[in-house]
Design an enzyme around this catalytic site. Structure first.
Site, mmCIF file in Angstrom:
data_model
loop_
_atom_site.group_PDB
_atom_site.id
_atom_site.type_symbol
_atom_site.label_atom_id
_atom_site.label_comp_id
_atom_site.label_asym_id
_atom_site.label_seq_id
_atom_site.Cartn_x
_atom_site.Cartn_y
_atom_site.Cartn_z
ATOM 1 C CD GLU A 172 -31.150 20.088 16.655
ATOM 2 O OE1 GLU A 172 -31.923 20.969 16.230
ATOM 3 O OE2 GLU A 172 -30.525 19.309 15.907
ATOM 4 N NE ARG A 205 -24.450 16.111 13.336
ATOM 5 C CZ ARG A 205 -24.532 17.411 13.084
ATOM 6 N NH1 ARG A 205 -23.469 18.192 13.190
ATOM 7 N NH2 ARG A 205 -25.665 17.934 12.723
ATOM 8 C CE LYS A 218 -32.688 19.840 10.883
ATOM 9 N NZ LYS A 218 -31.686 19.450 11.875
HETATM 10 C C1 3PG Z 1 -26.478 20.747 11.983
HETATM 11 O O1 3PG Z 1 -26.807 19.743 11.403
HETATM 12 O O2 3PG Z 1 -25.407 20.881 12.585
HETATM 13 C C2 3PG Z 1 -27.473 21.834 11.991
HETATM 14 O O3 3PG Z 1 -28.319 21.717 10.933
HETATM 15 C C3 3PG Z 1 -26.852 23.182 12.072
HETATM 16 O O4 3PG Z 1 -26.363 23.547 10.858
HETATM 17 P P1 3PG Z 1 -25.369 24.804 10.764
HETATM 18 O O5 3PG Z 1 -24.102 24.379 11.423
HETATM 19 O O6 3PG Z 1 -25.233 25.054 9.288
HETATM 20 O O7 3PG Z 1 -26.043 25.949 11.498
#
Ligand code: 3PG
Length: 204
Positions: A41, A45, A129
């Site tokens: 994934e 961002r 999710k």
């Molecule tokens: C994110 O939004 O970056 C994901 O949910 C991953 O979260 P994490 O960095 O706490 O694993």
């Protein structure tokens, strides 16, 4: 069961990557995919997230690449255009669910409360999710949900790490999970990413 769910089950830890550099993205994807984590994934961002996704899809056609942090309808078509097979949101709206249907992309929207879970079920989405897993009761909360929402399966994400990912995967209502602990590019070298990935794969 959909093919996408089978793919998630076959490689149930989904690295969540925030990437801004194409060359670095390819090196990281190479490590993850060669070690066996084939579902990725990539969050939307950064400025170059779409370019990174496109490059990974071209270079690793057997990987299964989705986009995360989908918060606007228009993003769904953009991520499909660069080859994403699935799209992930931290939450959901009816219009995002509708747009994903129109764009024809597998959509994994986020829920954490009972009402959100019910609402998504009403919209026909029984694979959700669970976000932010760590701050929403963790695997114990999901364990409690298993008996209440018997038809709903989850991909918990957020705040999961090496010490507890197996606890989530043992639950009957968890198909897969997402996390970034094995790919913290700010703190980890490529070799460290490789070692962290190996540790996960050996526990699967
Ligand atoms: C994110 O939004 O970056 C994901 O949910 C991953 O979260 P994490 O960095 O706490 O694993």
């Amino acid at each position: 069961m959909s093919n996408m769910i089978k793919r998630f089950e076959s490689s149930p830890v989904i690295p969540v990557l925030t990437l801004d550099n194409v060359e670095e993205s390819l090196r990281i994807a190479d490590i993850l995919v060669s070690e066996g984590l084939t579902n990725l994934e990539i969050t939307l961002r950064t400025q170059n997230a779409l370019k990174c996704i496109e490059a990974i899809n071209k270079e690793f056609p057997n990987s299964n690449v989705g986009a995360g942090t989908i918060v606007k309808k228009e993003q769904l078509q953009s991520v499909k255009d660069v080859g994403c097979t699935f799209a992930v949101s931290p939450g959901f709206t009816k219009s995002l669910v509708q747009e994903a249907k129109e764009v024809d992309i597998f959509y994994l929207p986020g829920s954490s409360t009972p009402s959100e879970i019910i609402e998504l079920s009403e919209l026909g989405i029984n694979f959700q999710k669970f976000f932010h897993a760590g701050n929403s009761g963790g695997y114990k909360m999901l364990q409690a949900y298993a008996n209440i929402f018997q038809e709903v399966k989850f991909c918990p994400t957020g705040g999961i790490g090496q010490s507890d990912f197996s606890d989530y995967l043992k639950l009957s209502n968890v198909i897969c999970l997402g996390g970034s602990w094995m790919v913290d590019t700010k703190k980890m070298s490529f070799e460290e990413i490789k070692q962290a990935t190996k540790l996960i794969v050996q526990d699967l």
